[in-house]
Design an enzyme around this catalytic site. Structure first.
Site, short mmCIF file in Angstrom:
data_model
loop_
_atom_site.label_atom_id
_atom_site.label_comp_id
_atom_site.label_asym_id
_atom_site.label_seq_id
_atom_site.Cartn_x
_atom_site.Cartn_y
_atom_site.Cartn_z
N PHE A 129 0.85 -1.19 0.00
CA PHE A 129 0.00 0.00 0.00
C PHE A 129 0.88 1.24 0.00
O PHE A 129 1.73 1.40 0.88
CB PHE A 129 -0.94 0.04 1.21
CG PHE A 129 -1.85 1.23 1.18
CD1 PHE A 129 -2.96 1.25 0.34
CD2 PHE A 129 -1.58 2.37 1.95
CE1 PHE A 129 -3.80 2.36 0.28
CE2 PHE A 129 -2.41 3.48 1.88
CZ PHE A 129 -3.52 3.48 1.05
N ASP A 217 9.23 3.05 1.56
CA ASP A 217 8.06 3.76 2.08
C ASP A 217 7.98 3.50 3.57
O ASP A 217 7.56 2.42 4.00
CB ASP A 217 6.81 3.25 1.34
CG ASP A 217 5.52 3.87 1.86
OD1 ASP A 217 5.55 4.48 2.95
OD2 ASP A 217 4.49 3.74 1.18
N LYS A 246 2.59 10.14 8.20
CA LYS A 246 1.85 9.77 9.42
C LYS A 246 2.42 10.33 10.75
O LYS A 246 2.01 11.38 11.20
CB LYS A 246 1.71 8.25 9.50
CG LYS A 246 0.86 7.70 8.35
CD LYS A 246 0.30 6.35 8.65
CE LYS A 246 -0.85 6.01 7.72
NZ LYS A 246 -0.51 5.26 6.52
#
Ligand SMILES: *Cc1c(COP(=O)(O)O)cnc(C)c1O
Length: 402
Positions: A129, A217, A246
């Protein structure tokens, strides 16, 4: 509350909060919850941290935005801090994870362009993702996020996560067109999947040999979550490109794409940009988050409490008939179940007062703030066990009734 004016992209639980402090949240009725989701690995230093509240309000009263037409001191400072912590050279700031990954993908394109590759390919992983823009969606896996968007850029080649043999055979068949590998060091949305030992190191070596950019990532794994500042640091490697978001803003939107060596020199003035990216508020918040993590030693706390949580879950649930595997690193832990259990997160909240997340239907994901203590570890274990027991007996009662 009915949400009739909202587009139907989400299916929120019938549960909302009006206040947060540290590891706790309160709903409208005043009920307290232990937050083991942290807004999906975002509020890593806890809710309403006094130092952050102070930094945000002070900065709001001073200056929110001037644009990248002007120098921004906080942006320079945050870039320097992140470079120092990660060993990367330069940073580009955006406002979300997907945008940070778009930046990485643009770096991969420029890298290919400089090397004279005409139809460049980026290697990505099954079950990955990377975000919801058309570009990052194309790099992601799973019908739920991709269905209906069939006009996806076809510049990606997908390999199984953790499989070196297939990666090597792809290198042989498509090596001339490949310019980069984009991957999560631990897959988050994919259900907390860890690669086999040595895999990242081997990918790093292959990328180096082939002059591919290794782009990690770390949007979910970064900023202390896995008990290291960045998950790659446990593997004894350094990527060429790394993305963050985040936990870096603890709830204030910010994304960052970091690059090292040649990859850090690819952009030129005008080749990329963002109106909001790197604004004084977001960057001051980022600096303050790093200060808090350092001063409260939250990276080592995440490692210590994460080890404890994993061990306690294994003790309590290792033999449970619904549990297939319990895995994770630091405070990023997944409990894979045999089958999806309906309403498990809601049952945990309602009956145990503990917020948990369930990803890909059947993996309980625990992402508590990095500030949790030993007593809260026990509360999470009790909450998960209680919720599983309640959900299983409800399901069995239903099966008997039918
Ligand atoms: C959350 C996440 C993203 C997307 O971040 P957004 O801020 O929602 O765009 C990308 N990659 C990983 C690994 C993530 O966990």
């Amino acid at each position: 509350m009915t949400a009739t004016c909202l587009m139907t992209t989400y299916q929120p639980l019938d549960l909302g909060f009006v206040k947060g402090l540290g590891t706790r949240l309160w709903d409208q009725g005043g009920r307290e919850y232990l937050d083991a989701v942290a807004g999906v690995a975002v509020t890593n230093v806890g809710h309403s941290h006094p130092r952050l509240v102070n930094a945000i309000s002070e900065q709001a009263g001073l200056l929110l935005h001037t644009s990248n037409l002007y120098t921004i001191d906080w942006q320079q400072r945050l870039a320097q801090r992140l470079a120092g912590l990660s060993g990367m050279d330069r940073v580009f700031f955006s406002n979300s994870g997907a945008e940070a990954n778009e930046t990485a993908l643009k770096l991969a394109r420029l890298h290919a362009w400089h090397r004279g590759i005409e139809q460049p390919l980026v290697v990505v992983m099954e079950n990955a993702f990377h975000g919801r823009t058309l570009g990052t969606l194309s790099a992601s896996d799973g019908p739920a996020v991709r269905l209906g968007y069939n006009a996806l850029p076809g510049d990606f080649i997908k390999v199984p996560f953790g499989d070196l043999q297939i990666l090597h055979s792809i290198a042989r068949s498509h090596g001339q067109r490949i310019c980069a590998v984009l991957m999560e060091p631990i897959q988050g949305e994919g259900g907390v999947q860890l690669p086999p030992p040595g895999y990242l190191k081997a990918v790093r070596d292959l990328c180096k040999r082939r002059s591919w950019l290794l782009m990690l990532d770390e949007i979910q794994t970064g900023v202390g979550r896995t008990g290291q500042w960045f998950a790659f640091q446990r593997e004894g490697i350094v990527p060429d490109v790394m993305t963050l978001a985040k936990g870096l803003g603890n709830g204030i939107p910010i994304g960052a794409c970091l690059a090292r060596g040649k990859a850090a020199q690819l952009f030129t003035p005008g080749s990329h940009g963002s109106t909001f990216g790197g604004n004084p508020l977001a960057c001051r918040v980022g600096c303050t988050v790093l200060d808090i993590i350092e001063e409260q030693a939250l990276v080592s706390n995440a490692r210590r409490q994460g080890d404890r949580l994993l061990a306690r879950l294994q003790e309590a649930l290792g033999q449970h008939r619904q549990v297939v595997a319990i895995r994770g690193r630091g405070l990023m832990i997944g409990i894979e179940l045999k089958e999806p259990i309906r309403d498990l997160a809601l049952i945990a909240a309602r009956e145990q007062g503990v917020l948990i997340n369930v990803t890909r239907g059947k993996t309980i994901r625990l992402l508590p703030p990095l500030t949790i203590d030993a007593a809260e570890v026990e509360m999470i274990v009790a909450g998960v066990c209680g919720a599983l027991a309640a959900a299983c007996s409800a399901a069995e009662a239903k099966a008997v009734a039918v």
